[in-house]
Design a protein around this motif. Structure first.
Motif, short mmCIF file in Angstrom:
data_model
loop_
_atom_site.label_atom_id
_atom_site.label_comp_id
_atom_site.label_asym_id
_atom_site.label_seq_id
_atom_site.Cartn_x
_atom_site.Cartn_y
_atom_site.Cartn_z
N MET A 1 -3.21 -2.95 -7.60
CA MET A 1 -2.94 -3.01 -8.93
C MET A 1 -3.52 -1.71 -9.67
O MET A 1 -4.27 -0.89 -9.15
N PHE A 2 -2.77 -1.22 -10.69
CA PHE A 2 -2.94 0.03 -11.29
C PHE A 2 -3.21 -0.34 -12.80
O PHE A 2 -2.56 -1.16 -13.63
N TRP A 3 -4.15 0.44 -13.46
CA TRP A 3 -4.21 0.43 -14.78
C TRP A 3 -3.86 1.79 -15.33
O TRP A 3 -4.13 2.80 -15.03
N TYR A 4 -2.95 1.73 -16.48
CA TYR A 4 -2.46 2.84 -17.33
C TYR A 4 -3.00 2.64 -18.78
O TYR A 4 -3.25 1.57 -19.35
N ARG A 5 -2.78 3.90 -19.38
CA ARG A 5 -3.23 3.83 -20.85
C ARG A 5 -2.25 4.71 -21.59
O ARG A 5 -1.95 5.65 -20.95
N GLN A 6 -1.61 4.41 -22.66
CA GLN A 6 -0.66 4.90 -23.33
C GLN A 6 -0.98 5.79 -24.17
O GLN A 6 -1.98 5.84 -24.89
N ALA B 1 1.38 -4.30 -10.74
CA ALA B 1 1.10 -4.82 -9.55
C ALA B 1 1.97 -4.50 -8.61
O ALA B 1 3.43 -4.31 -8.71
N THR B 2 1.67 -4.11 -7.35
CA THR B 2 2.49 -3.83 -6.20
C THR B 2 2.64 -4.90 -5.20
O THR B 2 1.87 -5.61 -4.74
N ARG B 3 3.99 -5.23 -5.10
CA ARG B 3 4.17 -6.38 -4.08
C ARG B 3 5.26 -5.49 -2.91
O ARG B 3 6.19 -4.88 -3.10
N SER B 4 4.63 -6.13 -1.87
CA SER B 4 5.13 -5.46 -0.30
C SER B 4 6.14 -6.55 0.20
O SER B 4 5.51 -7.71 0.06
N ASP B 5 7.29 -6.16 0.46
CA ASP B 5 8.37 -7.26 1.28
C ASP B 5 7.90 -7.05 2.56
O ASP B 5 7.36 -6.27 3.05
N ARG B 6 8.74 -7.93 3.25
CA ARG B 6 8.43 -8.10 4.91
C ARG B 6 8.98 -6.67 5.52
O ARG B 6 8.48 -6.52 6.58
N ARG B 7 9.61 -5.86 4.72
CA ARG B 7 10.12 -4.73 5.56
C ARG B 7 8.97 -3.44 5.20
O ARG B 7 9.40 -2.37 5.52
N GLY B 8 8.14 -3.84 4.23
CA GLY B 8 7.17 -3.02 4.01
C GLY B 8 7.46 -2.11 2.61
O GLY B 8 6.84 -1.16 2.57
N THR B 9 8.55 -2.32 2.13
CA THR B 9 9.07 -1.66 0.86
C THR B 9 8.09 -2.35 -0.24
O THR B 9 8.10 -3.41 -0.32
N ASP B 10 7.65 -1.31 -1.00
CA ASP B 10 6.76 -1.48 -2.19
C ASP B 10 7.60 -1.63 -3.62
O ASP B 10 8.30 -0.67 -3.66
#
Lengths: 113, 118
Positions: B33-38, B96-105
């Motif tokens: 997961m990433f946190w950003y500030r605007q 948040a990053t989700r990876s699929d079965r092919r490894g694509t984020d």
């Protein structure tokens, strides 16, 4: 559920040609739309925005079109340059939420020299 | 579709207090997961990368003792702004990053939290 969708995860375009990135949304209450550009390991950089009272906004090589009836917006980049290669996110918000944003999942643009 | 939520959506606090912001991936497990500030002109500055089960990686210039990040599970990361000051007032967004079965984020963003420090 995703309220903002970018159905093309990637796009390749030849340098000098037009790049068209698309974005669809489901919530008709959205009244402000933004495009962000993101390089790896960096935060998204604001690119261009449009409010719902307009259907087009242009800034240099970048133009955003909004079709409210279709709940669709697009970003046109012309001419495309290799430095435009990045991931592009569209985002939407509405006034009542105090700037909460709803982002699409991004389209990775590759401009081929 | 994947959804990332943030809670609270808005918070107002007094100077010197601490504020916790939660980021949850609702229907997928996110190892990162990433946190950003605007900042003004609406660009988002990457503050830190949060990995489940390990310490967060902070970007240069971000005080790790001030912005505490805990990635307690594969669906929850929290950002605690400690001893908040008015200059910490901003809009904080997680993704948040989700990876699929092919490894694509694929990166999914939360709707953001507006913090106002009085």
């Amino acid at each position: 559920d995703q309220q903002v969708k970018q159905n093309s995860p990637s796009l390749s375009v030849q340098e000098g040609r037009i790049s068209i990135l698309n974005c669809d949304y489901t919530n008709s209450m959205f009244d402000y739309f933004l495009w962000y550009k993101k390089y790896p390991a960096e935060g998204p950089t604001f690119l261009i925005s449009i409010s719902s009272i307009k259907d087009k906004n242009e800034d240099g090589r970048f133009t955003v079109f909004l079709n409210k009836s279709a709940k669709h917006l697009s970003l046109h980049i012309v001419p495309s340059q290799p430095g435009d290669s990045a991931v592009y996110f569209c985002a939407a918000s509405w006034s009542n939420t105090g700037n909460q944003f709803y982002f699409g999942t991004g389209t990775s643009l590759t401009v081929i020299p | 579709g994947a959804v990332v939520s943030q809670h609270p959506s808005r918070v107002i606090c007094k100077s010197g207090t601490s504020v916790k912001i939660e980021c949850r991936s609702l229907d997928f497990q996110a190892t990162t997961m990433f946190w950003y500030r605007q900042f003004p002109k609406q660009s988002l500055m990457l503050m830190a990368t949060s990995n489940e089960g390990s310490k967060a990686t902070y970007e240069q210039g971000v005080e790790k003792d001030k912005f505490l990040i805990n990635h307690a599970s594969l669906t929850l990361s929290t950002l605690t702004v400690t001893s908040a000051h008015p200059e910490d007032s901003s809009f904080y967004i997680c993704s948040a990053t989700r990876s699929d079965r092919r490894g694509t984020d694929t990166q999914y963003f939360g709707p953001g939290t507006r913090l106002t420090v009085l």
